[in-house]
Write an enzyme that holds these catalytic residues in place. Sequence first.
Site, PDB file in Angstrom:
ATOM      1  CG  ASP A  67      -4.678  -7.302   0.463  1.00  0.00           C
ATOM      2  OD1 ASP A  67      -3.725  -7.089  -0.313  1.00  0.00           O
ATOM      3  OD2 ASP A  67      -5.392  -6.391   0.905  1.00  0.00           O
ATOM      4  CG  HIS A 138     -10.549  -1.885   2.751  1.00  0.00           C
ATOM      5  ND1 HIS A 138     -11.411  -2.214   1.729  1.00  0.00           N
ATOM      6  CD2 HIS A 138      -9.433  -1.431   2.129  1.00  0.00           C
ATOM      7  CE1 HIS A 138     -10.837  -1.980   0.574  1.00  0.00           C
ATOM      8  NE2 HIS A 138      -9.634  -1.506   0.786  1.00  0.00           N
TER       9      HIS A 138
HETATM   10  C1  F6R Z   1      -4.214  -3.582  -1.183  1.00  0.00           C
HETATM   11  C2  F6R Z   1      -4.876  -3.230   0.062  1.00  0.00           C
HETATM   12  C3  F6R Z   1      -5.974  -2.232   0.104  1.00  0.00           C
HETATM   13  C4  F6R Z   1      -5.635  -0.928  -0.611  1.00  0.00           C
HETATM   14  C5  F6R Z   1      -6.821   0.034  -0.558  1.00  0.00           C
HETATM   15  C6  F6R Z   1      -6.534   1.307  -1.324  1.00  0.00           C
HETATM   16  O1  F6R Z   1      -3.217  -4.546  -0.960  1.00  0.00           O
HETATM   17  O2  F6R Z   1      -4.531  -3.784   1.045  1.00  0.00           O
HETATM   18  O3  F6R Z   1      -6.302  -1.976   1.445  1.00  0.00           O
HETATM   19  O4  F6R Z   1      -4.515  -0.353  -0.014  1.00  0.00           O
HETATM   20  O5  F6R Z   1      -7.949  -0.582  -1.107  1.00  0.00           O
HETATM   21  O6  F6R Z   1      -6.383   1.000  -2.675  1.00  0.00           O
HETATM   22  P1  F6R Z   1      -5.924   2.088  -3.738  1.00  0.00           P
HETATM   23  O7  F6R Z   1      -4.526   2.438  -3.422  1.00  0.00           O
HETATM   24  O8  F6R Z   1      -6.054   1.403  -5.055  1.00  0.00           O
HETATM   25  O9  F6R Z   1      -6.851   3.250  -3.587  1.00  0.00           O
END
Ligand code: F6R
Length: 244
Positions: A67, A138
């Site tokens: 993304d 998500h």
């Molecule tokens: C980022 C993405 C998101 C993150 C998710 C968890 O490219 O696709 O789905 O993996 O928001 O984020 P963190 O690791 O910061 O808790």
Amino acid sequence: MNITEVETKEELARAAADLIAAQIKEKPDSVLGLATGSTPLETYALLAKLCAEGKLDFSRVRTFNLDEYAGLDGSDPHSYTYFMNENLFSKINIKKENVHIPNGAAADLALECENYDKLIEKNGGIDLQLLGLGYDGHIGFNEPGDGFIKKTHTVTLDRSTIDANSRFFAGADEVPKTALTMGIKPIMNAKKILLIISGADKKEMLQKALYGPVTPRVPASVLQRHKDLTVIYTNEGSLILKGR
Ligand code: F6R
């Protein structure tokens, strides 16, 4: 589903880096699907270290990131393009032309999304997709909704996502409200998926994602239908999954 519980973030990073390194060694021209966010940071550092030590070769590896924020150019320090360059790509011997991240600054975002899916297909699909888990369930920026959106698309970010990601910005008001995200289809078409989770505050969502009903209200629940899913999570705060 193959689930591994580890004690610390360091163990999580080690296990994830080992799996990614094994994938690259087995298939040197692997197509990797990559995530940003906090969770993979240590994993990327370990992969960069292996590369610097001459133990891992990215020269034929191709990557597709999940993304990007809409409206942000790759030179913007808040963009995921910048994040990936800083934390991984500038530290490994990957070829620039083999790196793909949706262009959030494209004039026609719908066309950008369409072309992104085509490019993934042209590269034979993703061999190993790395995922983190959002507080709202998500994956990528596929937010909870009425249906799983298959294609890469632009999305309006949920309040909880904006709040969670505000830590990377001066404040929540600075976080872009829309983003481009790989859709559920290219993610689910990946030959292997590796989901990494760290933090007791993700316990409930992880429980729902892995053992609750498969529903677009919890986008990560679709992963239950994948035939080669590996989950690695830290058990901080007694993150114990029921139903294993
Ligand atoms: C980022 C993405 C998101 C993150 C998710 C968890 O490219 O696709 O789905 O993996 O928001 O984020 P963190 O690791 O910061 O808790």
